[in-house]
Design a protein around this motif. Structure first.
Motif, PDB file in Angstrom:
ATOM      1  N   TRP B 378       0.819  -1.207   0.000  1.00  0.00           N
ATOM      2  CA  TRP B 378       0.000   0.000   0.000  1.00  0.00           C
ATOM      3  C   TRP B 378       0.853   1.258   0.000  1.00  0.00           C
ATOM      4  N   ASP B 379       0.356   2.284  -0.714  1.00  0.00           N
ATOM      5  CA  ASP B 379       1.070   3.555  -0.687  1.00  0.00           C
ATOM      6  C   ASP B 379       0.507   4.403   0.455  1.00  0.00           C
ATOM      7  N   GLN B 380       0.953   5.691   0.525  1.00  0.00           N
ATOM      8  CA  GLN B 380       0.580   6.474   1.702  1.00  0.00           C
ATOM      9  C   GLN B 380      -0.902   6.817   1.727  1.00  0.00           C
ATOM     10  N   TYR B 381      -1.602   6.596   0.609  1.00  0.00           N
ATOM     11  CA  TYR B 381      -3.043   6.884   0.614  1.00  0.00           C
ATOM     12  C   TYR B 381      -3.866   5.644   0.902  1.00  0.00           C
ATOM     13  N   GLY B 382      -3.189   4.503   0.994  1.00  0.00           N
ATOM     14  CA  GLY B 382      -3.927   3.258   1.203  1.00  0.00           C
ATOM     15  C   GLY B 382      -4.253   2.557  -0.091  1.00  0.00           C
ATOM     16  N   ASP B 383      -3.754   3.108  -1.208  1.00  0.00           N
ATOM     17  CA  ASP B 383      -4.030   2.450  -2.488  1.00  0.00           C
ATOM     18  C   ASP B 383      -3.055   1.310  -2.735  1.00  0.00           C
ATOM     19  N   ASN B 384      -3.530   0.338  -3.475  1.00  0.00           N
ATOM     20  CA  ASN B 384      -2.723  -0.817  -3.823  1.00  0.00           C
ATOM     21  C   ASN B 384      -1.572  -0.382  -4.718  1.00  0.00           C
ATOM     22  N   ALA B 385      -0.333  -0.619  -4.261  1.00  0.00           N
ATOM     23  CA  ALA B 385       0.817  -0.141  -5.011  1.00  0.00           C
ATOM     24  C   ALA B 385       1.290  -1.136  -6.055  1.00  0.00           C
ATOM     25  N   SER B 386       0.670  -2.307  -6.134  1.00  0.00           N
ATOM     26  CA  SER B 386       1.083  -3.288  -7.144  1.00  0.00           C
ATOM     27  C   SER B 386      -0.142  -3.739  -7.936  1.00  0.00           C
ATOM     28  N   PRO B 387      -0.619  -2.878  -8.839  1.00  0.00           N
ATOM     29  CA  PRO B 387      -1.896  -3.161  -9.498  1.00  0.00           C
ATOM     30  C   PRO B 387      -1.794  -4.166 -10.639  1.00  0.00           C
ATOM     31  N   VAL B 388      -2.896  -4.866 -10.835  1.00  0.00           N
ATOM     32  CA  VAL B 388      -3.015  -5.804 -11.952  1.00  0.00           C
ATOM     33  C   VAL B 388      -4.361  -5.537 -12.614  1.00  0.00           C
ATOM     34  N   VAL B 389      -4.380  -5.512 -13.934  1.00  0.00           N
ATOM     35  CA  VAL B 389      -5.666  -5.322 -14.609  1.00  0.00           C
ATOM     36  C   VAL B 389      -5.733  -6.249 -15.817  1.00  0.00           C
ATOM     37  N   SER B 390      -6.908  -6.799 -16.108  1.00  0.00           N
ATOM     38  CA  SER B 390      -7.049  -7.698 -17.267  1.00  0.00           C
ATOM     39  C   SER B 390      -8.273  -7.325 -18.080  1.00  0.00           C
ATOM     40  N   VAL B 391      -8.313  -7.873 -19.289  1.00  0.00           N
ATOM     41  CA  VAL B 391      -9.453  -7.652 -20.180  1.00  0.00           C
ATOM     42  C   VAL B 391     -10.079  -8.996 -20.504  1.00  0.00           C
ATOM     43  N   TYR B 392     -11.399  -9.058 -20.425  1.00  0.00           N
ATOM     44  CA  TYR B 392     -12.109 -10.288 -20.752  1.00  0.00           C
ATOM     45  C   TYR B 392     -13.139 -10.008 -21.834  1.00  0.00           C
ATOM     46  N   GLN B 393     -13.504 -11.065 -22.578  1.00  0.00           N
ATOM     47  CA  GLN B 393     -14.534 -10.905 -23.593  1.00  0.00           C
ATOM     48  C   GLN B 393     -15.507 -12.068 -23.498  1.00  0.00           C
ATOM     49  N   VAL B 394     -16.775 -11.780 -23.801  1.00  0.00           N
ATOM     50  CA  VAL B 394     -17.769 -12.853 -23.796  1.00  0.00           C
ATOM     51  C   VAL B 394     -17.660 -13.623 -25.101  1.00  0.00           C
ATOM     52  N   ARG B 395     -17.286 -14.883 -25.006  1.00  0.00           N
ATOM     53  CA  ARG B 395     -17.237 -15.736 -26.198  1.00  0.00           C
ATOM     54  C   ARG B 395     -17.968 -17.022 -25.883  1.00  0.00           C
ATOM     55  N   GLY B 396     -18.960 -17.363 -26.736  1.00  0.00           N
ATOM     56  CA  GLY B 396     -19.698 -18.606 -26.521  1.00  0.00           C
ATOM     57  C   GLY B 396     -20.401 -18.623 -25.177  1.00  0.00           C
ATOM     58  N   GLY B 397     -20.871 -17.463 -24.724  1.00  0.00           N
ATOM     59  CA  GLY B 397     -21.635 -17.424 -23.483  1.00  0.00           C
ATOM     60  C   GLY B 397     -20.797 -17.479 -22.230  1.00  0.00           C
ATOM     61  N   LYS B 398     -19.445 -17.297 -22.365  1.00  0.00           N
ATOM     62  CA  LYS B 398     -18.593 -17.326 -21.184  1.00  0.00           C
ATOM     63  C   LYS B 398     -17.574 -16.192 -21.279  1.00  0.00           C
ATOM     64  N   TRP B 399     -17.077 -15.770 -20.129  1.00  0.00           N
ATOM     65  CA  TRP B 399     -16.011 -14.770 -20.116  1.00  0.00           C
ATOM     66  C   TRP B 399     -14.687 -15.449 -20.446  1.00  0.00           C
ATOM     67  N   VAL B 400     -13.989 -14.915 -21.449  1.00  0.00           N
ATOM     68  CA  VAL B 400     -12.719 -15.499 -21.858  1.00  0.00           C
ATOM     69  C   VAL B 400     -11.630 -14.448 -21.702  1.00  0.00           C
ATOM     70  N   TYR B 401     -10.477 -14.850 -21.135  1.00  0.00           N
ATOM     71  CA  TYR B 401      -9.370 -13.929 -20.899  1.00  0.00           C
ATOM     72  C   TYR B 401      -8.762 -13.485 -22.223  1.00  0.00           C
ATOM     73  N   VAL B 402      -8.598 -12.170 -22.388  1.00  0.00           N
ATOM     74  CA  VAL B 402      -8.029 -11.670 -23.635  1.00  0.00           C
ATOM     75  C   VAL B 402      -6.581 -11.225 -23.415  1.00  0.00           C
ATOM     76  N   GLN B 403      -6.379 -10.277 -22.480  1.00  0.00           N
ATOM     77  CA  GLN B 403      -5.004  -9.868 -22.161  1.00  0.00           C
ATOM     78  C   GLN B 403      -4.954  -9.193 -20.802  1.00  0.00           C
TER      79      GLN B 403
END
Lengths: 311, 403
Positions: B378-403
């Motif tokens: 955590w940084d001094q504001y309480g925010d997560n200092a090691s962020p991770v973000v991903s993108v998903y897409q609906v394919r065939g009725g399911k969420w599929v990881y894109v990047q």
């Protein structure tokens, strides 16, 4: 774009008109703001979803068009009937005991009934948006540069038919005449030998049938229903009824269609005109602004009120 | 007599119809009901002699009713499950055995409710920390109360950056904040999808509007035009006119910042009107509920998420095995809520005390924590200092990881 907004507005307007008619009838006879009317509409939507899911569960999700049409008919009739019954029960339980108790007690009773039905729906159907099974195809027919979706077309066809049928009923049949007489003056009508109780119950029944039909159509149009949609329904139907003249059925239809068109066009054009300052989230505000202006300029509504006289 | 028969017939008919409606497949019954506030307020603070078990209350609040209630429930389950795990392992603080008791409240995603609940939590002397709230608007409102009381509060997922900018002294987040997901969405708009002209909608909530504004900034700095910026009210169900207005501006991508119910209904309206362009949503729409509501029209929709889906986390198999029998499926936010409570327990252990202020102070000295969702700092504001973000897409009725 104008044509599409016009189409959207008409479809919405038909729904508001159906709701406003039922609401207006009750207000005209009893001077009662039936808050539970919105909830009847919502129950109509929920019942139609349940019944349609049941039917599709039997036949399988991809029913051939003829079967789908039959299902839709059964669903709508069931929803209408259950809402009609609900309306009668409401009248008997929530309103009749308070018939001579002034204006405030029935109003509170109406709010209580509305809250009760909302929470029952929340407990039975859950807190989420309940999806409406996809029974009508997605596309539509092109009109000018716009599209009228099949669902919209159904609404624009069914609603006027029902409203016309109601109008004929009110004008021609004996029961319709007795309802109009009761609406004019309850006491004198009863002196004349008219069964005013029957007239009132019929008013609730018919109003609720219309609400149930509106619920089915709207649930189909929006692809989902939610236990809270009754709240907006009642506000819009109240606005539409007052806009057209309370107690006046033709006025209710006119008010409903006008309200739908105003909303649609306001969303389409006001944000551009004001450069985004007044954005689309104010769409409900536009309708109410029109209502306020109208009430100041012409309080009895577009076509004049028809409320029963109280000596 | 005739009227009696008639009314009884009507009542029977109505009861029958209600019975049919209830017996038909209905949505699951409401979850944990809020505990009686009076009982909590009058409970004496934990005082015990050796060998006795002391109860430490943890408050948690989020939308358990309303349009985001499914995710609210998932997060709540994460907290409850974490408490179960801790109680099973046994917790000793200050030489005494401690049992965790989670007090759940429904803030209905409403800031007024959140403030009332926060006050209730703070007035309960046996309540040592708070995990919540689950949305940004409510967190800011409740945060003022928590800040005054000096109590430690960790939100698993409220992601609008303004929450940590309020100057709250004891606030921490598990998930990272929205600018990161908005930037990711802006990146894929340009690079992956190749859009030149985007329409942006938000639901006017603290979170939705925030992330949509950041997305707008992101695409503008990437040279993509914003065709139009629209808003919906958060209880809207009817989007016909708004989608028509957007269609008239000819966008080649639509972005929605808000929660899954409206995200799905907007998508359906787009399909109905033939606006078939790529659709990106913010992370609150990354949910099974979106797929359920949108049906076939949800196909191809993108969503950014903070973090990754639960199944991709190491240790998920064990987590799921213990979680599923009691609570059902692991929701997208569940591991984050789990970690939030675990971090609170870390702080309690570090402070070796059940005093609120001691726990809050001890939290400041925890530099990192390795939880289910990875390494948390955590940084001094309480925010997560090691962020991770991903993108998903609906394919065939399911969420599929894109990047």
């Amino acid at each position: 774009m104008i044509v599409q907004q016009l189409i959207n507005g008409l479809v919405l307007g038909c729904v508001y008109a159906m709701l406003a008619m039922g609401f207006s009838m009750v207000f005209g006879i009893l001077r009662l703001i039936n808050f539970a009317h919105g909830e009847v509409f919502m129950i109509g939507a929920m019942v139609s979803i349940t019944v349609l899911n049941l039917l599709l569960g039997i036949s399988g999700p991809n029913a051939p068009p003829a079967l789908a049409a039959v299902f839709l008919l059964i669903t709508m009739l069931t929803a209408m009937l259950s809402c009609g019954v609900l309306g009668i029960v409401l009248e008997r339980v929530a309103y009749r005991p308070l018939r001579n108790a002034g204006m405030l007690a029935p109003l509170i009773s109406a709010i209580a009934a509305s809250t009760l039905l909302q929470n029952v729906a929340m407990l039975v159907f859950g807190r989420e948006y309940v999806p409406f099974p996809a029974i009508l195809p997605s596309g539509g027919i092109p009109i000018a540069e716009a599209t009228m979706s099949w669902k919209g077309l159904l609404i624009v066809v069914v609603a006027p038919i029902m409203m016309l049928a109601l109008n004929q009923f009110m004008m021609r049949s004996t029961l319709g005449k007795s309802m109009r007489a009761t609406a004019e003056n309850l006491e004198v009508a009863s002196y004349m030998g008219i069964d005013t109780n029957k007239a009132i119950v019929t008013a609730f029944f018919i109003g609720s049938i219309l609400a149930g039909a509106a619920g089915t159509l709207v649930g189909m149009y929006l692809n989902a229903s939610h236990y809270f949609i009754g709240f907006f329904a009642i506000i819009k139907s109240f606005t539409a009824a007052v806009l057209g003249g309370v107690g006046n059925l033709t006025g209710a239809v006119l008010g409903g269609i006008l309200l739908g068109l105003i909303e649609s066009f306001a969303i389409g054009f006001v944000p551009d005109l004001t450069n985004g300052i007044i954005g689309t989230q104010y769409k409900d505000v536009f309708a109410f602004v029109v209502l306020i202006v109208f009430l100041i300029v012409r309080p009895s509504g577009l076509l004049g009120e028809r409320i029963s006289e109280r000596a | 007599m005739r009227s009696l028969k008639f009314s009884s017939l009507v009542l029977v008919l109505w009861a029958g119809m209600l019975a049919v409606a209830c017996s038909a497949p209905a949505a699951p019954a409401p979850g944990a009901a809020p505990a009686d506030p009076k009982a909590a307020a009058t409970t004496a603070p934990a005082a015990a002699t050796g060998g006795e078990v002391v109860t430490a209350r943890i408050g948690t609040a989020g939308p358990l009713t309303g349009s985001w209630s499914k995710d609210g429930k998932d997060l709540n389950n994460g907290v409850l499950f974490a408490a179960d795990v801790v109680n099973e392992k046994g917790l000793t603080i200050g030489g005494k055995k401690v049992k965790l008791d989670v007090k759940t409240e429904d803030d209905q995603q409403d800031a007024k409710q959140a403030t009332i609940i926060a006050q209730r939590f703070v007035d309960d002397k046996s309540l040592v920390a708070v995990v919540g709230h689950y949305t940004s608007g409510t967190s800011i409102a409740a945060g003022k109360v928590y800040d005054e009381a000096g109590i430690l509060w960790i939100t698993p997922n409220a992601s609008n950056p303004s929450v940590s900018q309020q100057g709250f002294k004891n606030f921490y987040r598990v998930m990272c904040t929205d600018p990161i997901q908005a930037q990711k969405a802006a990146d894929i708009s340009g690079k992956l999808i190749g859009a030149k002209n985007v329409a942006i909608i938000d639901d006017k909530s603290q979170y939705g509007q925030g992330v949509a504004d950041m997305f707008a900034k992101g695409v503008e700095s990437a040279g993509i035009k914003v065709a139009t910026r629209e808003h919906v009210a958060d209880k809207d169900t009817e989007f016909g006119s708004i989608v028509t207005a957007i269609k008239g501006k000819n966008p080649d991508l639509v972005y929605f910042g808000g929660y899954y119910s409206q995200g799905a209904l907007i998508r359906k309206e787009m399909a109905k009107q033939g606006l078939n362009v790529p659709y990106i949503m913010s992370d609150a729409c990354f949910s099974e509920e979106f797929i359920k509501l949108a049906g076939a029209d949800g196909e191809g929709a993108y969503a950014t998420t903070l973090g990754v889906e639960p199944a991709k986390l190491p240790g998920y198999a064990d987590f799921n095995a213990k979680f599923a029998p009691k609570y059902g499926t692991v929701g997208y936010g569940t591991p984050y809520a789990y970690d939030a409570l675990m971090v609170v327990v870390e702080a309690m252990k570090k402070a070796d005390s059940l005093d609120r202020k001691a726990i809050a102070t001890a939290m400041k000295s925890i530099k990192e924590y390795n939880g289910m969702t990875g390494r948390l700092t955590w940084d001094q504001y309480g925010d997560n200092a090691s962020p991770v973000v991903s993108v998903y897409q609906v394919r065939g009725g399911k969420w599929v990881y894109v990047q």
